[in-house]
Design an enzyme around this catalytic site. Structure first.
Site, short mmCIF file in Angstrom:
data_model
loop_
_atom_site.label_atom_id
_atom_site.label_comp_id
_atom_site.label_asym_id
_atom_site.label_seq_id
_atom_site.Cartn_x
_atom_site.Cartn_y
_atom_site.Cartn_z
N GLY A 68 23.74 -11.52 36.35
CA GLY A 68 22.90 -12.56 36.95
C GLY A 68 23.64 -13.22 38.10
O GLY A 68 24.85 -13.10 38.22
N GLY A 117 23.55 -9.00 32.88
CA GLY A 117 22.13 -8.84 33.18
C GLY A 117 21.72 -7.41 33.52
O GLY A 117 20.55 -7.03 33.34
N GLU A 140 31.13 -11.83 29.68
CA GLU A 140 30.84 -13.27 29.83
C GLU A 140 31.88 -14.20 29.22
O GLU A 140 32.03 -15.34 29.68
CB GLU A 140 29.46 -13.59 29.24
CG GLU A 140 28.29 -13.00 30.02
CD GLU A 140 27.95 -11.57 29.61
OE1 GLU A 140 28.67 -10.98 28.79
OE2 GLU A 140 26.94 -11.06 30.12
N ASP A 148 24.53 -12.61 26.79
CA ASP A 148 23.12 -12.99 26.66
C ASP A 148 22.23 -11.77 26.93
O ASP A 148 22.59 -10.67 26.53
CB ASP A 148 22.82 -14.20 27.57
CG ASP A 148 22.94 -13.87 29.05
OD1 ASP A 148 23.69 -12.93 29.41
OD2 ASP A 148 22.27 -14.53 29.87
C1 QUE Z 1 31.00 -12.07 34.08
C2 QUE Z 1 29.71 -12.05 34.53
C3 QUE Z 1 29.41 -11.73 35.87
C4 QUE Z 1 30.48 -11.40 36.72
C5 QUE Z 1 31.79 -11.39 36.24
C6 QUE Z 1 32.03 -11.73 34.94
C7 QUE Z 1 28.08 -11.74 36.41
C8 QUE Z 1 27.93 -11.43 37.80
C9 QUE Z 1 29.05 -11.09 38.58
C10 QUE Z 1 29.01 -10.78 39.99
C11 QUE Z 1 29.87 -9.83 40.53
C12 QUE Z 1 29.89 -9.56 41.89
C13 QUE Z 1 29.04 -10.22 42.75
C14 QUE Z 1 28.20 -11.19 42.22
C15 QUE Z 1 28.19 -11.46 40.87
O1 QUE Z 1 30.27 -11.06 38.03
O2 QUE Z 1 27.09 -12.02 35.70
O3 QUE Z 1 27.37 -11.87 43.06
O4 QUE Z 1 29.03 -9.98 44.11
O5 QUE Z 1 26.70 -11.46 38.35
O6 QUE Z 1 33.30 -11.76 34.47
O7 QUE Z 1 28.68 -12.38 33.70
#
Ligand code: QUE
Length: 336
Positions: A68, A117, A140, A148
């Site tokens: 997400g 997600g 998470e 989740d």
């Molecule tokens: C746990 C997470 C997420 C995460 C890293 C975690 C997550 C998520 C992102 C993410 C990664 C790269 C991106 C970005 C988001 O990393 O949910 O916008 O460019 O979206 O340790 O839950």
């Protein structure tokens, strides 16, 4: 005139197969409320037409979906706008349930990163195809959140104590591990993915399973590393409490146990407590009950210092050195 914003979800129907492609490559397809609405609209519109399958994939090979858009969730929390985050999670979990109950088989093509997600989009459907570059994780606890998107339903239903291990540690699975656990159902090499939609369209009478097997079969790229430590995983993570799990990991005194203690030592203590209680209870809950319990938990968790700090360290400052508030006491947190 400014450029029009890129369309972040591409949708079409071709020869009786629906196709949904995530197209936010710079954020590794991290899901926004708008993207979730676009996927949901497509599925709702197709509910009453006789498609043979829906294919869910990505326009880039780096990621299926990184999770997400939690960077925005954090910004909402800092601005006191948690209603926007509530709408995000409620719509995301509704979509997870729709995919689980969808009358047409949903086939997810997991090439590259699939976390949080991304697993919520894929695992509730009947077919999850992985390629040689697939990496799956529920990370998470490392950002002060908890697994989740129905993880409290699907993790406890994995073999043995694998789900508790994955949920507490965020351990990353490769294609072979994903097939071994059942999180993935089929293997197709990356260069065969483009043929999946056409093969499903060209053989509408054939079971999806048969079509996917023809394109690559279940043959994983290598032996599952997880399979080799399965005995240790089940013994340690089958212990009844978080404290007992840690005690067993110390007693094992193996390279795997040492690495696992390091991973749990880096996670938010608050997240570990929430996750252990949530996954233990998820075994007896339906998917809908799991999603409802998770939604209730998001309301408190996204306001906590550990969540704000965890997202800061992982995604904002990227120092990967979060400073957690220690768990205040043993036993259950009041919000679980
Ligand atoms: C746990 C997470 C997420 C995460 C890293 C975690 C997550 C998520 C992102 C993410 C990664 C790269 C991106 C970005 C988001 O990393 O949910 O916008 O460019 O979206 O340790 O839950």
């Amino acid at each position: 005139m400014a450029d029009a914003p890129a369309v972040e979800v591409l949708v079409d129907v071709h020869r009786g197969v629906g196709r949904i492609l995530l197209n936010r490559p710079k954020a590794l397809n991290a899901l926004t409320t708008d993207m979730i609405a676009a996927i949901d609209r497509a599925l709702a519109a197709w509910d009453h037409i006789p498609l043979s399958a829906v294919v869910l994939g990505s326009t880039n090979t780096k990621a299926f979906c990184a999770g997400g858009d939690i960077r925005t969730i954090r910004e909402h929390s800092l601005a006191g706008n948690t209603e926007a985050s509530e709408r995000f999670f409620a719509s995301e979990y509704r979509l997870n349930a729709r995919i689980a109950e969808y009358p047409v088989p949903v086939v997810s093509l997991i090439d590259g990163l699939c976390m949080g997600g991304g697993l919520g989009l894929s695992v509730h459907g009947p077919f999850r195809v992985v390629t040689e570059s697939a990496v799956l994780a529920m990370p998470e606890t490392g950002i002060g959140f908890f697994p989740d998107v129905g993880a409290s339903y699907f993790l406890p239903r994995l073999p043995g104590a694998i789900g508790m291990y994955l949920g507490l540690t965020g351990h990353r699975l490769d294609a072979a591990d994903a097939l071994y656990t059942g999180l993935a159902t089929h293997f197709v090499p990356t260069d065969g993915l483009d043929a999946v939609g056409d093969a499903l369209a060209g053989n509408p009478g054939d079971p999806v399973d048969v079509v996917l097997n023809r394109l690559g079969g279940r043959s994983p790229v290598a032996e599952s590393g997880l399979a080799k430590v399965r005995g240790e995983v089940d013994w340690a993570f089958g212990a009844p409490t978080l404290g007992a799990i840690e005690k067993r990991l110390h007693r094992l005194d193996t390279p795997w146990a040492a690495a696992t203690l390091v991973a749990m030592g880096a996670a938010s203590p608050q997240s570990l407590e929430i996750t252990h209680a949530l996954l233990a209870r998820g075994r007896q809950r339906t998917l809908r009950e799991c999603l409802d319990a998770e939604l209730a938990l998001t309301r408190t968790t996204i306001r906590t210092p550990d969540f704000l700090e965890g997202v800061r360290a992982a995604l904002v400052d990227k120092d990967r050195s979060p400073t957690w508030r220690r768990a205040s006491s043993g036993g259950l947190m009041p919000w679980t």
